[in-house]
Each structure stands twice: as structure tokens, then as C-alpha cells.
Design an enzyme around this catalytic site. Structure first.
Site, mmCIF file in Angstrom:
data_model
loop_
_atom_site.group_PDB
_atom_site.id
_atom_site.type_symbol
_atom_site.label_atom_id
_atom_site.label_comp_id
_atom_site.label_asym_id
_atom_site.label_seq_id
_atom_site.Cartn_x
_atom_site.Cartn_y
_atom_site.Cartn_z
ATOM 1 N N PRO A 118 0.843 -1.210 0.000
ATOM 2 C CA PRO A 118 0.000 0.000 0.000
ATOM 3 C C PRO A 118 0.873 1.253 0.000
ATOM 4 C CG PRO A 118 0.000 -1.038 2.164
ATOM 5 C CD PRO A 118 0.754 -1.966 1.264
ATOM 6 N N ASP A 154 5.956 2.184 1.924
ATOM 7 C CA ASP A 154 5.047 1.065 2.160
ATOM 8 C C ASP A 154 4.380 1.272 3.509
ATOM 9 O OD1 ASP A 154 3.780 -1.352 2.626
ATOM 10 O OD2 ASP A 154 5.457 -2.599 1.950
ATOM 11 N N HIS A 155 3.057 1.500 3.483
ATOM 12 C CA HIS A 155 2.343 1.833 4.724
ATOM 13 C C HIS A 155 2.215 0.635 5.651
ATOM 14 C CE1 HIS A 155 0.482 4.637 7.208
ATOM 15 N NE2 HIS A 155 -0.431 5.163 6.406
ATOM 16 N N ARG A 156 2.524 -0.572 5.187
ATOM 17 C CA ARG A 156 2.555 -1.724 6.096
ATOM 18 C C ARG A 156 3.724 -1.604 7.061
ATOM 19 N NH1 ARG A 156 2.993 -6.604 1.974
ATOM 20 N NH2 ARG A 156 4.699 -5.207 1.325
#
Length: 499
Positions: free
Chosen positions: A293, A469-471
Site C-alpha cells: 500500500p 510502504d504503509h505496512r
């Protein structure tokens, strides 16, 4: 004798390569490790050294051909024992007592010399060993005809007894059996192969996705290897409306190509096969865009102090002959900011269920080349001084433009920078390099009105675009990292307060 050289695995499980050009021709004499060809993998153009010293006997493929790993590339006429036959499967020299043959010299990292089709022999199973001796595994009588083939290991399995046919049916098939010839009188034993179909992991995955059983797919690759095209061909009849329609379509020309208008329309298009670097880049970008994401943040910075610093550094004797650019300063700023925000230097390991944080920086630099996008990386960039980093950037760029970037330079990156400013672009939303948590895009340096010390002045301004990467990275961590990079560019002296 003739020695055949097959395409080796050039790294990281690549299954095929394209021949770019040959450096030799049939009849040329070559030395050991002499460069004989350039081959393009999905990651780089690689020079292929000769594993033998001898004379080129045959070039099996032409430039532009995509060759699968294990397929023959070139045959050499090499000096061998007197009387040895000229074939790839030459027999052992006279007087050989059965001792293992001496291994031929081969390329470092390319594995052993390829013999007997390039695949090891499989040890016979207990069931097969019993069959080779003619014994019935069930404890019954010996199977006829098996002992007549010395040294063979038949791949067969027990077949249940077939019920006797009715008399009328037996009478109907009797004439056909009589016309089959004298060989039909011998006992017939159904032979069912138990060998695993030969294929590569990507081909097996494709077969699973299409619901195709590889046991029923004939392989057209080297040594019966099942290729991607074989699987697609096996899946085609299932999607067609019928054999008759397929045959009819093959003999009726398409109106789009048979009519003059269709021919003119086709001339307005240019089709390029999707292969090599473009194929790899497309797969990587799709995997990244639809797995991680993405979040992108922007920061516009007054980089006038950085541009003044570059001017002073260029005048320094220490940096004489060294190319210093805004990219050099941004690369150093990224390494400094990662010390304060290490989360952006990490990887999401889905298989292991871990977040892997790297304690080193392999800094990737996106480079546009005639072959397409490359992202080679500078190993251990965090340990390099500004002078060393400038030299590493220059060497990396020159190798990429010359097409000399090796597979090792393209693997193992931890974070990347893309310089879109060289194209006159201010900002964008870069896509993450697969396996990395962040990528920073630096825009063009523009002279524009800017608030400076309470007044409007003409300043050098740059926009930074950070995708992460929002993870792995929260908004706070990404924002702090971007702010730290901007601080270094706005006031390089602030580095003293950050390290």
C-alpha cells in the site's frame, strides 16, 4: 572431440536469456574464459566466457533468440584422447576401469560441466529394481520380456487385471489383432511412466492456475522440458469452441489482415515482443503496486545553501576531477536521515511473517538506459564519505549507460532514489522497488521567488516526493524522514546536529 556448452543459470533462478550478439564465428579458435557472447537476462546484459579452449564447431542459436536455461548454445572442437569419437556423448577412453571421469574445467559459479543432458540420474526405486530383474513385486511369476533389456530400469507400475471380454466382442476385435502383424503375438504389458514431468517452477505455477495436469502435456523443450508455450497450447483446446472451429479459423484469413484497409491499419502499429528487461520491469512494478500500500508525501525545499556548497566543493583540491551534483548531496542526506529513521530501511517478509530491518544501506539509484529502467545499488553507502559516494555514483551511472551493469549490482537494494529532475519534472508518485520500504524522487532545481528572511528573493527550490510502504512505515515516520532530508538540503551545516 565435440563439447557442447549449454546456457547456465546466470543468477537468482532466471529461466531464460536472450542472445544479444556473438563475439565468435564457426571456425574461430578460442581460449579458456574468452568472451564468446553477450546474453541479456531479465536484469542485465552478461558477458559469457568460454568454458573450453578449442575451435568453434557450431553456434546453435542466432542473435535475438530467447534461449532457456539448459539449452545448447555452442559446440566446441576440443583436443581429446586419441580415437575418441566426436560427439557430446563420447564413450570412455580405452583402458578406463570404471573410475569416475575427471571433471572438465568450467566457469566459476556456473556449476559442473554439463554431461548426459545436464540432469543427474535418478536412483531406481525398490519397485522398479524388482521389475528390472523380472520379479513380480506381488510375489507371483516373473514378468516376461523385462530381463531382455540389460541395464534398463523400466518405469512401470502394476496394472489391475482386465476382465475377460464377452465372446462376441472378442470375435469382433480378433481380425484387427491378426492384421497387426507378428509382433502382436508377444505379451503386451502396459507401461505407465512414473517420472515427474520436467518443467520449471513458473511453468508449474501456470499449469496450476490453468488447471492443466503436466503429466499429459508433451514437452517441446530441451530433453523433453515442458515450456510455458506447451502449457498454453494444452489449455487452448479447452477454451476453444471446438476442433472444427479451430481448423476453420486457421484456413480462413482474418479480414483485418486480408483486406487492403486492414493491411494499412496494421502498418500504423508497431508491435514489440514483451521480453527481457521490459518483461521483468513490468512484472516487478505490477507486483509492487498491487502488494504494497503506497503512500506519497511531498516537500518543497529551498536548496540554495546546497547549491552554494556544491560550488565550493568543486573548487576544493580534494574533490578535483570528482563530479558533485545535487544527487550526490541527496544520497548522503538519505543515508544520514536513515540513521534517525531506520524503519524506512526495512523489508516486509510475508512468508516468514517478519519485518526485516537492515543495519546497512544498499542505496539504489534509478537509471534510464536504452534497455529500460535499471535500479543498481551502491553497497554499504552508509559507510562512504561524500567523496567516496560521488565516485561510486559516477561509476554506477557509467556502467548502467554502457550496459555493463551486472546482476550483483541490481540485487540486494534496501532503499532507492530516482532523479526525475533531469527530465525537468518537479514531482511524482514513484512506485517502490520490490522488497524495499521507500523510494525518494528528487525534482528539478528551479530558480523561483521564495520567502527568505522576511523578504521575497530569487532562490533555488526543489520538490522531494517520498513513497513508502504503509505496512512498514507509519505517516509520522515517513514525515520525519522526509523532513530530515529536507533539513540537510536547506542547511547542510545542520548535519552536525543530526549525527
Amino acid at each position: 572431440m565435440i563439447k557442447e556448452f549449454r546456457l547456465p543459470d546466470l543468477g537468482e533462478g532466471l529461466t531464460e536469456s536472450e542472445i544479444v550478439n556473438w563475439h565468435v564465428a564457426v571456425g574461430d579458435t578460442v581460449e579458456l574464459n574468452q568472451i564468446i557472447a553477450d546474453v541479456e537476462t531479465a536484469k542485465a546484459v552478461v558477458e559469457l566466457p568460454s568454458p573450453y579452449a578449442g575451435v568453434i564447431a557450431e553456434l546453435h542459436e542466432q542473435p535475438g533468440t530467447v534461449v532457456e536455461v539448459g539449452a545448447p548454445l555452442v559446440s566446441f572442437e576440443v583436443a581429446g584422447p586419441a580415437g575418441a569419437p566426436s560427439s557430446t556423448g563420447s564413450a570412455a577412453p580405452a583402458g578406463d576401469t570404471g573410475a569416475p571421469a575427471k571433471r572438465e574445467p568450467n566457469l566459476v559459479g556456473y556449476g559442473a560441466a554439463v554431461e548426459k543432458g545436464g540432469r543427474p540420474e535418478r536412483r531406481a526405486r525398490r519397485f522398479e529394481a524388482q521389475l528390472s530383474s523380472g520379479a513380480n513385486p506381488a510375489g507371483g511369476s516373473a514378468l516376461p520380456g523385462l530381463a531382455a533389456i540389460p541395464g534398463s530400469v523400466p518405469m512401470i507400475e502394476a496394472v489391475p487385471a482386465v476382465p475377460a471380454r464377452p465372446a462376441a466382442e472378442a470375435a469382433a476385435v480378433a481380425p484387427a489383432l491378426e492384421s497387426a502383424g507378428p509382433h502382436s503375438a508377444s505379451p503386451v504389458l502396459p507401461m505407465i511412466s512414473r517420472e515427474r514431468p520436467r518443467s520449471t517452477p513458473p511453468v508449474r505455477k501456470l499449469a496450476r492456475d490453468l488447471g492443466i495436469r503436466l503429466e499429459g502435456v508433451p514437452g517441446t523443450g530441451p530433453g523433453g522440458l515442458i515450456t510455458r508455450d506447451d502449457v498454453l497450447a494444452a489449455a487452448q483446446p479447452a477454451s476453444a469452441s471446438g476442433a472444427g472451429s479451430v481448423a476453420l479459423a486457421s484456413v480462413i484469413p482474418s479480414p483485418a489482415t486480408s483486406s487492403p484497409a486492414g493491411a494499412r491499419e496494421a502498418a500504423r502499429e508497431t508491435r514489440t515482443p514483451i521480453k527481457g528487461m521490459r518483461k521483468h520491469t513490468a512484472a516487478a512494478m505490477v507486483a509492487s503496486a498491487f502488494t504494497a500500500p503506497h503512500v506519497t508525501e511531498f516537500l518543497t525545499v529551498d536548496v540554495t545553501p546546497t547549491m552554494e556548497l556544491i560550488g565550493r566543493v568543486k573548487e576544493s583540491k580534494v574533490f578535483a576531477g570528482v563530479r558533485i551534483t545535487p544527487l550526490t548531496i541527496v544520497a548522503k542526506a538519505v543515508c544520514i536521515a536513515l540513521q534517525r529513521n531506520p524503519t524506512l530501511n526495512s523489508r516486509w517478509d510475508e512468508a516468514a511473517g517478519d519485518i526485516v530491518q537492515f543495519n546497512y544501506v544498499h542505496l539504489g539509484i534509478a537509471a534510464a538506459t536504452p534497455r529500460g529502467l535499471l535500479v543498481p545499488n551502491i553497497k554499504d553507502a552508509h559507510d562512504l564519505s561524500l567523496l567516496e559516494l560521488a565516485g561510486a555514483l559516477t561509476g554506477l551511472t557509467e556502467r548502467a549507460r554502457a550496459g555493463k551493469t551486472g546482476p550483483a549490482d541490481l540485487s540486494g537494494g534496501t532503499i532507492s532514489i530516482t532523479n526525475i529532475g533531469v527530465f525537468g519534472i518537479d514531482a511524482g508518485t514513484p512506485i517502490l522497488n520490490p522488497g524495499e520500504a521507500a523510494i525518494l524522487a528528487m525534482g528539478a532545481v528551479r530558480r523561483m521567488p521564495w520567502e527568505y528572511e522576511g523578504q521575497i528573493a530569487l532562490r533555488s527550490v526543489m520538490t522531494l516526493s517520498l513513497s513508502f510502504d504503509h505496512r512498514l512505515v507509519d505517516g509520522e515516520q515517513g514525515s520525519r524522514f522526509l523532513a530530515d532530508v529536507g533539513t540537510v538540503l536547506a542547511d547542510p551545516g545542520m548535519v552536525l546536529t543530526m549525527v
